[in-house]
Write a protein that holds these residues in place. Structure first.
Motif, PDB file in Angstrom:
ATOM      1  N   PHE A   1       0.845  -1.197   0.000  1.00 44.68           N
ATOM      2  CA  PHE A   1       0.000   0.000   0.000  1.00 44.68           C
ATOM      3  C   PHE A   1       0.881   1.249   0.000  1.00 44.68           C
ATOM      4  CE2 PHE A   1      -3.041  -3.130   1.571  1.00 44.68           C
ATOM      5  CZ  PHE A   1      -4.192  -2.739   0.917  1.00 44.68           C
ATOM      6  N   GLU A   2       0.484   2.237  -0.790  1.00 40.73           N
ATOM      7  CA  GLU A   2       1.223   3.492  -0.875  1.00 40.73           C
ATOM      8  C   GLU A   2       0.283   4.655  -0.556  1.00 40.73           C
ATOM      9  OE1 GLU A   2       3.206   3.972  -4.563  1.00 40.73           O
ATOM     10  OE2 GLU A   2       4.204   2.012  -4.474  1.00 40.73           O
ATOM     11  N   PRO A   3       0.808   5.687   0.164  1.00 42.87           N
ATOM     12  CA  PRO A   3      -0.055   6.808   0.547  1.00 42.87           C
ATOM     13  C   PRO A   3      -0.273   7.797  -0.598  1.00 42.87           C
ATOM     14  CG  PRO A   3       2.154   7.159   1.386  1.00 42.87           C
ATOM     15  CD  PRO A   3       2.160   5.802   0.729  1.00 42.87           C
ATOM     16  N   VAL A   4      -1.495   8.266  -0.726  1.00 44.06           N
ATOM     17  CA  VAL A   4      -1.828   9.375  -1.625  1.00 44.06           C
ATOM     18  C   VAL A   4      -2.502  10.439  -0.773  1.00 44.06           C
ATOM     19  CG1 VAL A   4      -3.178  10.124  -3.613  1.00 44.06           C
ATOM     20  CG2 VAL A   4      -2.099   7.856  -3.613  1.00 44.06           C
ATOM     21  N   TYR A   5      -1.930  11.645  -0.767  1.00 42.53           N
ATOM     22  CA  TYR A   5      -2.381  12.682   0.165  1.00 42.53           C
ATOM     23  C   TYR A   5      -3.427  13.593  -0.473  1.00 42.53           C
ATOM     24  CZ  TYR A   5       1.683  11.146   2.802  1.00 42.53           C
ATOM     25  OH  TYR A   5       2.592  10.380   3.499  1.00 42.53           O
ATOM     26  N   SER A   6      -4.437  13.920   0.316  1.00 42.92           N
ATOM     27  CA  SER A   6      -5.511  14.802  -0.158  1.00 42.92           C
ATOM     28  C   SER A   6      -5.005  16.231  -0.310  1.00 42.92           C
ATOM     29  CB  SER A   6      -6.695  14.755   0.807  1.00 42.92           C
ATOM     30  OG  SER A   6      -6.302  15.202   2.097  1.00 42.92           O
ATOM     31  N   GLU A   7      -5.653  17.017  -1.169  1.00 45.31           N
ATOM     32  CA  GLU A   7      -5.251  18.391  -1.456  1.00 45.31           C
ATOM     33  C   GLU A   7      -6.227  19.385  -0.828  1.00 45.31           C
ATOM     34  OE1 GLU A   7      -2.516  19.409  -2.919  1.00 45.31           O
ATOM     35  OE2 GLU A   7      -1.817  17.369  -3.346  1.00 45.31           O
ATOM     36  N   PRO A   8      -5.737  20.513  -0.287  1.00 48.45           N
ATOM     37  CA  PRO A   8      -6.628  21.556   0.234  1.00 48.45           C
ATOM     38  C   PRO A   8      -7.204  22.403  -0.902  1.00 48.45           C
ATOM     39  CG  PRO A   8      -4.360  22.247   0.458  1.00 48.45           C
ATOM     40  CD  PRO A   8      -4.318  20.843  -0.113  1.00 48.45           C
ATOM     41  N   ARG A   9      -8.031  23.391  -0.531  1.00 46.24           N
ATOM     42  CA  ARG A   9      -8.658  24.242  -1.543  1.00 46.24           C
ATOM     43  C   ARG A   9      -7.638  25.154  -2.237  1.00 46.24           C
ATOM     44  NH1 ARG A   9     -12.413  24.589   2.769  1.00 46.24           N
ATOM     45  NH2 ARG A   9     -14.321  23.389   2.338  1.00 46.24           N
ATOM     46  N   PHE A  10      -6.660  25.638  -1.499  1.00 48.19           N
ATOM     47  CA  PHE A  10      -5.578  26.400  -2.119  1.00 48.19           C
ATOM     48  C   PHE A  10      -4.262  26.012  -1.453  1.00 48.19           C
ATOM     49  CE2 PHE A  10      -7.609  29.212   1.020  1.00 48.19           C
ATOM     50  CZ  PHE A  10      -6.536  29.568   1.844  1.00 48.19           C
ATOM     51  N   SER A  11      -3.177  26.306  -2.111  1.00 40.61           N
ATOM     52  CA  SER A  11      -1.879  25.753  -1.735  1.00 40.61           C
ATOM     53  C   SER A  11      -1.228  26.505  -0.577  1.00 40.61           C
ATOM     54  CB  SER A  11      -0.944  25.800  -2.941  1.00 40.61           C
ATOM     55  OG  SER A  11      -0.645  27.138  -3.283  1.00 40.61           O
ATOM     56  N   VAL A  12      -0.142  25.917  -0.089  1.00 44.24           N
ATOM     57  CA  VAL A  12       0.680  26.561   0.941  1.00 44.24           C
ATOM     58  C   VAL A  12       1.242  27.875   0.416  1.00 44.24           C
ATOM     59  CG1 VAL A  12       2.799  26.329   2.304  1.00 44.24           C
ATOM     60  CG2 VAL A  12       1.258  24.373   2.076  1.00 44.24           C
ATOM     61  N   SER A  13       1.626  27.915  -0.835  1.00 49.11           N
ATOM     62  CA  SER A  13       2.189  29.135  -1.425  1.00 49.11           C
ATOM     63  C   SER A  13       1.187  30.287  -1.394  1.00 49.11           C
ATOM     64  CB  SER A  13       2.637  28.867  -2.866  1.00 49.11           C
ATOM     65  OG  SER A  13       3.678  27.928  -2.900  1.00 49.11           O
ATOM     66  N   VAL A  14      -0.049  30.019  -1.811  1.00 49.89           N
ATOM     67  CA  VAL A  14      -1.091  31.062  -1.779  1.00 49.89           C
ATOM     68  C   VAL A  14      -1.321  31.531  -0.347  1.00 49.89           C
ATOM     69  CG1 VAL A  14      -3.541  31.515  -2.202  1.00 49.89           C
ATOM     70  CG2 VAL A  14      -2.211  30.230  -3.879  1.00 49.89           C
ATOM     71  N   PHE A  15      -1.305  30.606   0.589  1.00 49.59           N
ATOM     72  CA  PHE A  15      -1.487  30.942   2.008  1.00 49.59           C
ATOM     73  C   PHE A  15      -0.456  31.986   2.442  1.00 49.59           C
ATOM     74  CE2 PHE A  15      -0.861  30.403   6.523  1.00 49.59           C
ATOM     75  CZ  PHE A  15      -2.131  30.184   7.038  1.00 49.59           C
ATOM     76  N   PHE A  16       0.815  31.769   2.108  1.00 50.25           N
ATOM     77  CA  PHE A  16       1.862  32.697   2.558  1.00 50.25           C
ATOM     78  C   PHE A  16       1.859  34.001   1.775  1.00 50.25           C
ATOM     79  CE2 PHE A  16       3.479  29.008   4.783  1.00 50.25           C
ATOM     80  CZ  PHE A  16       3.940  29.585   5.962  1.00 50.25           C
ATOM     81  N   PHE A  17       1.360  33.993   0.562  1.00 50.40           N
ATOM     82  CA  PHE A  17       1.191  35.265  -0.147  1.00 50.40           C
ATOM     83  C   PHE A  17       0.136  36.132   0.553  1.00 50.40           C
ATOM     84  CE2 PHE A  17       2.502  32.900  -4.245  1.00 50.40           C
ATOM     85  CZ  PHE A  17       3.838  33.120  -3.953  1.00 50.40           C
ATOM     86  N   LEU A  18      -0.929  35.497   1.061  1.00 52.38           N
ATOM     87  CA  LEU A  18      -1.957  36.229   1.807  1.00 52.38           C
ATOM     88  C   LEU A  18      -1.384  36.789   3.112  1.00 52.38           C
ATOM     89  CD1 LEU A  18      -4.977  33.795   1.282  1.00 52.38           C
ATOM     90  CD2 LEU A  18      -4.647  36.033   0.210  1.00 52.38           C
ATOM     91  N   ILE A  19      -0.568  35.992   3.802  1.00 52.19           N
ATOM     92  CA  ILE A  19       0.065  36.465   5.035  1.00 52.19           C
ATOM     93  C   ILE A  19       0.988  37.643   4.741  1.00 52.19           C
ATOM     94  CG2 ILE A  19       1.637  35.832   6.915  1.00 52.19           C
ATOM     95  CD1 ILE A  19      -1.168  34.608   7.131  1.00 52.19           C
ATOM     96  N   MET A  20       1.698  37.584   3.627  1.00 55.12           N
ATOM     97  CA  MET A  20       2.562  38.703   3.220  1.00 55.12           C
ATOM     98  C   MET A  20       1.757  39.985   3.057  1.00 55.12           C
ATOM     99  SD  MET A  20       4.901  39.022  -0.233  1.00 55.12           S
ATOM    100  CE  MET A  20       3.432  39.159  -1.255  1.00 55.12           C
ATOM    101  N   GLY A  21       0.562  39.878   2.486  1.00 50.84           N
ATOM    102  CA  GLY A  21      -0.296  41.052   2.327  1.00 50.84           C
ATOM    103  C   GLY A  21      -0.705  41.650   3.663  1.00 50.84           C
ATOM    104  N   ILE A  22      -0.976  40.795   4.653  1.00 53.84           N
ATOM    105  CA  ILE A  22      -1.359  41.287   5.978  1.00 53.84           C
ATOM    106  C   ILE A  22      -0.199  42.036   6.625  1.00 53.84           C
ATOM    107  CG2 ILE A  22      -1.997  40.550   8.312  1.00 53.84           C
ATOM    108  CD1 ILE A  22      -3.520  38.208   6.952  1.00 53.84           C
ATOM    109  N   ILE A  23       1.031  41.528   6.461  1.00 58.62           N
ATOM    110  CA  ILE A  23       2.198  42.205   7.043  1.00 58.62           C
ATOM    111  C   ILE A  23       2.414  43.566   6.380  1.00 58.62           C
ATOM    112  CG2 ILE A  23       4.674  42.027   7.491  1.00 58.62           C
ATOM    113  CD1 ILE A  23       4.355  39.003   7.523  1.00 58.62           C
ATOM    114  N   ILE A  24       2.143  43.664   5.091  1.00 52.12           N
ATOM    115  CA  ILE A  24       2.246  44.960   4.408  1.00 52.12           C
ATOM    116  C   ILE A  24       1.249  45.958   5.011  1.00 52.12           C
ATOM    117  CG2 ILE A  24       1.837  46.141   2.212  1.00 52.12           C
ATOM    118  CD1 ILE A  24       2.930  43.634   0.806  1.00 52.12           C
ATOM    119  N   ILE A  25       0.048  45.495   5.342  1.00 53.91           N
ATOM    120  CA  ILE A  25      -0.945  46.361   5.995  1.00 53.91           C
ATOM    121  C   ILE A  25      -0.423  46.824   7.361  1.00 53.91           C
ATOM    122  CG2 ILE A  25      -3.279  46.413   6.974  1.00 53.91           C
ATOM    123  CD1 ILE A  25      -4.100  44.441   4.767  1.00 53.91           C
TER     124      ILE A  25
END
Length: 450
Positions: free
Chosen positions: A195-219
């Motif tokens: 048996f081999e693992p296949v991992y589920s995907e979220p609605r948006f990626s880790v990269s998009v998440f940190f781009f949003l955090i970057m926007g908050i720090i700019i604010i």
């Protein structure tokens, strides 16, 4: 008639001041979002990150050590402050913290999956380097942001703690929108293969998440510029000033009329009692211990304490326990300070619960109640309650120092004891996990605890 007209003419000024106070409070909250939101985002995204890195379950302990190594920079800031004394200014440090935080979040968003072969193994060099930069900034922020608040009246200190609490809440809400990911589904491609693992995907990626955090720090950067360059602080009357003439006038009133006059009773509410040196030292020692366990030990063992109960339990813990901090800040809104007895009692209770979490992690990969729903619920509650109790003790202790400690440097050293505790908390568990290999992880699609 003239008196009534004067009162009417004064009312807009009072309304303007009240409006300015609300704006100033909100700007301080937004400014303090930049203190820990980036590192908190890394911890909240761990359920999605660790499976894609060569470090696996050991990633939290490695990141904790990297952040701990960054504590050399707060020590340098302490030495600079001792050297410069009254000439020390925290302003350039705050600008640096915010701007480099923006760059580091951008780097994580672009390169967090990148690896290199270093010291005999593949390493997540981009992620680790960016986290080290964030560790330098956020550890130093505990000093300089606390020090910056000495310029404001005591009620604005709560705005700092509230903003700091949102550094976990906002990434948590983003993680909820992002959805659960990283759950392993075990698939067998043919009858003879394992048996081999296949991992589920979220609605948006880790990269998009940190781009949003970057926007908050700019604010946050914009909020700090407004506080520094606009007249809002002056309009709000938010600056902390010691008016010697008022002190002399108060003393004269005491000599003439005694303590029972309405004016003296009103002044006595605003003039706090002083804190003894013994009480100050006790608070700082508890701050070292609490910070060492909550911010030092526990982050290194998140995977070992939660993943034996499943990826879903790990996910819910990652998004729920950070909410404990803002709830603690809300409690501090109604109960700003507590006595030394309750500082001690809260610290002991919180550390006892943290000890239970450490005990569970040390039993990995098969702790008690492993692979059960009720075990996952108990562990999430343990993480939440320990964070809530120790966070409230920390906030109330900071308020005690701001109100009752007579020296301006009190909050600076309060921030320093946080970083001191983290140093002593991280190192033992890094050695336990990465050097002595005493904690065992689980491999996906393998049955444990039969």
């Amino acid at each position: 008639m003239e008196q009534r007209n004067a009162e009417v003419s004064l009312s807009p000024n009072r309304q303007d001041q009240k409006w300015a106070q609300h704006v100033c409070y909100a700007l301080i909250v937004i400014l303090n979002l930049s203190t820990w939101i980036d590192l908190n985002s890394v911890w909240i995204e761990l359920p999605l990150i660790y499976n894609s890195t060569p470090e696996g379950w050991t990633l939290p302990s490695i990141l904790s050590l990297i952040i701990n190594l960054a504590n050399i920079f707060p020590i340098i800031v302490v030495l600079i402050r001792l050297r410069l004394r009254e000439r020390f200014s925290e302003i350039p440090y705050i600008y640096t913290i915010i701007i480099v935080g923006v760059v580091a979040c951008l780097a994580i968003g672009l390169f967090w999956k990148e690896t290199l072969y270093i010291f005999g193994a593949q390493r997540s060099y981009a992620l680790i380097t960016a986290v080290f930069a964030l560790g330098i900034l956020d550890c130093t922020s505990s000093l300089v942001f606390c020090d910056y608040m000495r310029h404001y009246k005591v009620k604005y200190l709560h705005a700092m703690f509230l903003g700091e609490s949102f550094t976990a809440t906002i990434p948590t809400l983003l993680a909820v929108v992002q959805g659960i990911g990283g759950e392993a589904k075990c698939i067998q491609y043919n009858s003879t293969s394992p048996f081999e693992p296949v991992y589920s995907e979220p609605r948006f990626s880790v990269s998009v998440f940190f781009f949003l955090i970057m926007g908050i720090i700019i604010i946050s950067l914009v909020a700090f510029v407004i506080l520094r360059t606009s007249p809002i602080v002056g309009l709000a009357g938010a600056e902390e000033r010691i008016n010697k003439e008022e002190c002399i006038e108060t003393c004269e009133m005491l000599l003439k009329f005694g303590e029972d006059t309405p004016a003296i009773r009103k002044l006595s509410i605003t003039i706090p009692k002083s804190m003894t040196r013994k009480e100050f030292v006790i608070i700082q020692w508890f701050n070292v211990i609490n910070s060492g366990i909550l911010y030092g030990c526990l982050p290194t063992i998140t995977t070992y304490s939660m993943l034996p109960y499943g990826q879903r339990a790990f996910y819910y813990c990652s998004i729920l326990y950070p909410l404990a901090y803002p709830l603690a800040a809300m409690l501090a809104w109604f109960r700003q300070t507590i006595s030394i007895f309750w500082v001690s009692a809260g610290s002991i209770i919180g550390c006892f619960i943290c000890g239970f979490i450490i005990f569970i992690a040390c039993q990995s990969p098969c702790p008690i109640w492993a692979d059960t729903t009720h075990g996952g619920v108990i562990m999430v509650l343990a993480w939440f309650s320990s964070t809530f109790i120790l966070a409230y003790v920390r906030i109330a202790s900071g308020n005690n120092i701001k109100l009752y400690w007579k020296k301006e440097s009190g909050l600076f050293y309060f921030g320093f004891t946080v970083q001191t505790g983290i140093i002593f908390g991280v190192l033992p568990f890094f050695l336990i996990i990465n050097v002595f290999n005493l904690l065992k992880d689980r491999k996906p699609c393998i049955t444990y605890c039969i």
